[in-house]
Design an enzyme around this catalytic site. Structure first.
Site, PDB file in Angstrom:
ATOM      1  N   HIS A 149       0.828  -1.211   0.000  1.00 31.72           N
ATOM      2  CA  HIS A 149       0.000   0.000   0.000  1.00 31.72           C
ATOM      3  C   HIS A 149       0.860   1.257   0.000  1.00 31.72           C
ATOM      4  O   HIS A 149       0.672   2.156  -0.831  1.00 31.72           O
ATOM      5  CB  HIS A 149      -0.915  -0.004   1.229  1.00 31.72           C
ATOM      6  CG  HIS A 149      -1.747   1.236   1.381  1.00 31.72           C
ATOM      7  ND1 HIS A 149      -3.073   1.286   1.008  1.00 31.72           N
ATOM      8  CD2 HIS A 149      -1.453   2.477   1.855  1.00 31.72           C
ATOM      9  CE1 HIS A 149      -3.554   2.500   1.243  1.00 31.72           C
ATOM     10  NE2 HIS A 149      -2.576   3.248   1.762  1.00 31.72           N
ATOM     11  N   GLU A 150       1.789   1.330   0.931  1.00 31.76           N
ATOM     12  CA  GLU A 150       2.607   2.540   1.020  1.00 31.76           C
ATOM     13  C   GLU A 150       3.498   2.710  -0.207  1.00 31.76           C
ATOM     14  O   GLU A 150       3.780   3.842  -0.617  1.00 31.76           O
ATOM     15  CB  GLU A 150       3.442   2.523   2.302  1.00 31.76           C
ATOM     16  CG  GLU A 150       2.628   2.568   3.588  1.00 31.76           C
ATOM     17  CD  GLU A 150       1.651   3.739   3.644  1.00 31.76           C
ATOM     18  OE1 GLU A 150       1.940   4.789   3.045  1.00 31.76           O
ATOM     19  OE2 GLU A 150       0.601   3.588   4.292  1.00 31.76           O
ATOM     20  N   HIS A 192       1.650   4.602  -2.823  1.00 36.17           N
ATOM     21  CA  HIS A 192       1.815   6.052  -2.674  1.00 36.17           C
ATOM     22  C   HIS A 192       3.174   6.494  -3.227  1.00 36.17           C
ATOM     23  O   HIS A 192       3.289   7.531  -3.888  1.00 36.17           O
ATOM     24  CB  HIS A 192       1.735   6.439  -1.193  1.00 36.17           C
ATOM     25  CG  HIS A 192       0.363   6.432  -0.614  1.00 36.17           C
ATOM     26  ND1 HIS A 192      -0.698   7.120  -1.180  1.00 36.17           N
ATOM     27  CD2 HIS A 192      -0.127   5.834   0.509  1.00 36.17           C
ATOM     28  CE1 HIS A 192      -1.775   6.943  -0.430  1.00 36.17           C
ATOM     29  NE2 HIS A 192      -1.466   6.171   0.593  1.00 36.17           N
ATOM     30  N   HIS A 205       3.181   6.828  -6.875  1.00 34.25           N
ATOM     31  CA  HIS A 205       2.454   8.034  -7.282  1.00 34.25           C
ATOM     32  C   HIS A 205       3.398   9.237  -7.286  1.00 34.25           C
ATOM     33  O   HIS A 205       3.312  10.112  -8.156  1.00 34.25           O
ATOM     34  CB  HIS A 205       1.283   8.257  -6.323  1.00 34.25           C
ATOM     35  CG  HIS A 205       0.155   9.044  -6.905  1.00 34.25           C
ATOM     36  ND1 HIS A 205      -0.989   9.335  -6.194  1.00 34.25           N
ATOM     37  CD2 HIS A 205      -0.024   9.623  -8.110  1.00 34.25           C
ATOM     38  CE1 HIS A 205      -1.811  10.032  -6.945  1.00 34.25           C
ATOM     39  NE2 HIS A 205      -1.248  10.233  -8.112  1.00 34.25           N
TER      40      HIS A 205
END
Length: 692
Positions: free
Chosen positions: A469-470, A473, A476
């Site tokens: 998940h991290e 980010h 991104h």
């Protein structure tokens, strides 16, 4: 003191901050100089005798404040990861100064006039930036009269102080409430975890064994601790955080946010916040939360019945004094994770302790997280042992594109320490921008217990998912390709920023990726098909509770920030428990929220106020978006490398690289070929039929 290291851009690769040359003594003068130089730049733009143009106004504004950005990035990252008394004292002093500085920017009438007079170039990103900046100035009070501007400045300064106070109180209480145990009270924990608990006790000046508290209500160790009393002590300590120190703080924050929203022309703080999100209206958010809550609550109750049955069968639970004919077994919220793991083992052949042996941290990171990114986006991530991070356990990696060109740097800070706040997050030290000529420097932070013997920690499936998940980010930020820093990477609405990160979670259990990284820590044997099948078969079990505790937190967040100024005015700290219960009852939820108000750092100490719903809102995009990957043949047991790469490039081009430079709904439609559909989310969480 040496020359301030923030005065000029770092000469290290990608402008990585020179951590070895930064001391706490540098921060106060660097903030002072950074704000002063930024004010000079803003004044020069506002008083420029030349007619306003795109270059001398908008692009000059985008270029301004570089020194302040540099010191802020380092300081606030360190405050979260390596807090000291001096850093916290600096934060308390600097927070109102930064708030006042921000107000000087947005309340500058000359500057606002020039921005209004500019005609943007005829390209979509520039036009979007002009609209964005004008909207931000209006939302920060540019159109208010002098008296209201002064009141707004007072509110912002006080709110900045309160947010820092909330975070400081929570850090102190999280450390103070870390739970001390005797050795025989830790039955169920593996030897590595117990050794780490002994080290944590020493670090905190305590005897015996100490388990620090993680950020959410439910603590990770509740899964393994065999003694109900041990589980209960850990859980009760978690619930106590902030109850004394943060009660009145959060009430005042709520009151002042409501007053500020009213001053700016909004009925509530939620209306003010959500107007800038993709959800657009508070009613849209409330409808989603309240429509999903009854089905989630029903699933949670049904799951609880299975847990009680398992506890009754095992005979390892505490009687609650129930009357005749009623069950004599109680499975409390403290017990729920333990019995969920037992039901998964019984019904799905999923032994979570066994499973963790296939997930050593470094292996998951390199052969899982990085491998998936290579398959999808063509990037390669290599260690940069010649570069140093801000702490001993921080590693620096370089990210290379398919042609070998450098993209940026990625820092990993995965181990828990007393000076680090709880939770997991991504942040940046440098943002990508073609205008500024900068490439990204991104950090991921987790709180994994470090084994005392120096071995790699064995991760739970939840932690593996968090790692992916991290890094979503991080992708991104790393793969951003925009001109203006305001639009770079994760500078997007809260209910869109979680879309790429939640998409990336899916690759943690995708068969192609899972079989590449999941190897036994001792034997290096690949994960057996029985465990892989068990992971997928059990994915919906526990979703009733998981969804309910998340919805409960989102409902409470929305309730606090849906109060008008008049409604909030008479609240006191004594009202918090009743307020939470009323909010949950209105939604039909019966579980303890993932975060109670007094330790809800996301909304009272961070940037998620009236926005905690965003994880679920973005999961609609995620579930539907990942269905698109599956339809392309880029996911699942038969995924081919070429299809994964083609689909990944499309996602990179349309979503990851564009930051806020494109309209969010249009970007998703360009990817999916249609508007978003909630059905895949309902299927994933076992909530089909939840919506009318």
């Amino acid at each position: 003191m040496t020359v301030n290291p923030f005065a000029q851009p770092s000469t290290l690769p990608y402008e990585l901050p020179p951590f070895d040359h930064i001391s706490e003594d540098h921060f106060r003068p660097a903030f002072r100089d950074g704000m002063a130089h930024h004010e000079q730049e803003l004044d020069a733009i506002a008083t420029n005798p030349e007619p306003p143009t795109w270059e001398n106004t908008i692009e000059a504004l985008e270029r301004s404040g570089a020194e302040l950005r540099r010191v802020s990035a380092v300081f606030f990252n360190l405050l979260g990861t390596d807090a000291t008394e001096e850093l916290e004292a600096i934060a308390a002093d600097i927070a109102p100064q930064l708030a006042a500085h921000t107000d000087k920017l947005y309340l500058n009438e000359q500057l606002y006039g020039r921005i209004t007079a500019v005609t943007p170039p005829d390209d979509p990103e520039s036009r979007r930036l002009h609209d964005h900046i004008l909207r931000q100035f209006r939302r920060h009070g540019a159109a208010l009269d002098a008296e209201d501007k002064q009141r707004l400045t007072q509110l912002n300064e006080r709110l900045s102080v309160l947010a820092e106070q909330f975070t400081h109180n929570l850090r102190e209480e999280t450390t103070r409430l870390a739970v001390a145990f005797e050795r025989d009270e830790l039955q169920g924990l593996d030897e590595g975890h117990i050794a780490s608990a002994a080290e944590d006790a020493q670090a905190l000046g305590k005897t015996g064994y100490v388990i620090p508290l993680g950020l959410p209500t439910v603590q990770e160790e509740q899964v393994a601790l065999e003694l109900p009393a041990s589980r209960a002590r850990l859980y009760e300590a978690s619930l106590q955080r902030g109850r004394g120190a943060n009660g009145q703080v959060l009430v005042e924050i709520t009151q002042l946010r409501a007053q500020r929203a009213e001053l700016l022309g909004y009925a509530t703080h939620a209306d003010y916040v959500i107007a800038e999100e993709t959800a657009a209206t508070t009613d849209a958010v409330r409808t989603m939360l309240f429509d999903l809550s009854p089905a989630a609550a029903t699933n949670a109750r049904n799951e609880l019945k299975l847990l009680v049955e398992a506890a009754e069968t095992a005979g390892d639970a505490e009687a609650d004094g129930a009357g005749a004919g009623a069950s004599a077994v109680t499975v409390t919220d403290a017990d729920r994770p333990f019995w969920e793991s037992k039901v998964r083992e019984r019904d799905y052949a999923l032994d979570e302790a066994e499973l963790s042996h296939y997930f050593p941290l470094r292996q998951v990171l390199v052969d899982g997280v990085f491998y998936a990114a290579h398959l999808l986006y063509g990037i390669t991530i290599i260690p940069r042992t010649d570069l140093t991070g801000y702490a001993a356990d921080v590693d620096v990696w370089e990210v290379l594109d398919e042609d070998g060109a450098g993209i940026g740097l990625f820092l990993t800070d995965y181990y828990a320490r007393p000076s680090k706040r709880g939770g997991a997050w991504m942040s940046t030290f440098v943002d990508q921008s073609e205008l500024l000529g900068t490439q990204p420097v991104v950090v991921n932070v987790l709180n994994i217990t470090k084994p005392a013997d120096g071995s790699q920690p064995l991760l739970s499936l939840d932690t593996v998912t968090t790692l992916f998940h991290e890094f979503g980010h991080a992708l991104h930020g790393l793969l951003s390709k925009v001109r203006y820093p305001s639009f770079s990477g994760t500078n997007v609405p809260r209910d869109y920023v979680e879309f790429p990160s939640q998409i990336n979670e899916n690759w943690a259990v995708d068969p192609t990726v899972l079989r590449h990284y999941a190897r036994h820590a001792d034997t290096q044997e690949p994960i057996p098909d029985t465990l892989v099948n068990a992971i997928h078969a059990s994915r919906q079990f526990g979703q009733g509770f998981a969804t309910s505790e998340y919805l409960a937190a989102a409902v409470i967040d929305l309730a606090w920030h849906s109060l008008s100024a008049a409604e909030a005015q008479n609240l006191t700290a004594d009202d918090i428990d009743a307020f939470e219960q009323q909010a949950l009852a209105a939604a039909g939820l019966e579980v303890t929220p993932r975060y109670r108000s007094t330790y809800f750092a996301h909304v009272f100490g961070g940037g998620y106020a009236a926005g905690y719903y965003s994880y679920l809102w973005a999961e609609v995009l995620d579930a539907d978006g990942f269905a698109w990957f599956t339809e392309q043949g880029a996911a699942g047991p038969d995924a081919e490398a070429a299809r994964m790469r083609a689909a990944g490039q499309r996602f990179r081009d349309v979503i990851l690289s564009r930051g806020a430079a494109d309209d969010y709904a249009a970007a998703f439609t360009a990817l999916r070929g249609r508007d978003k559909d909630i059905t895949p989310l309902l299927t994933r969480r076992g909530l089909r039929g939840a919506l009318p």
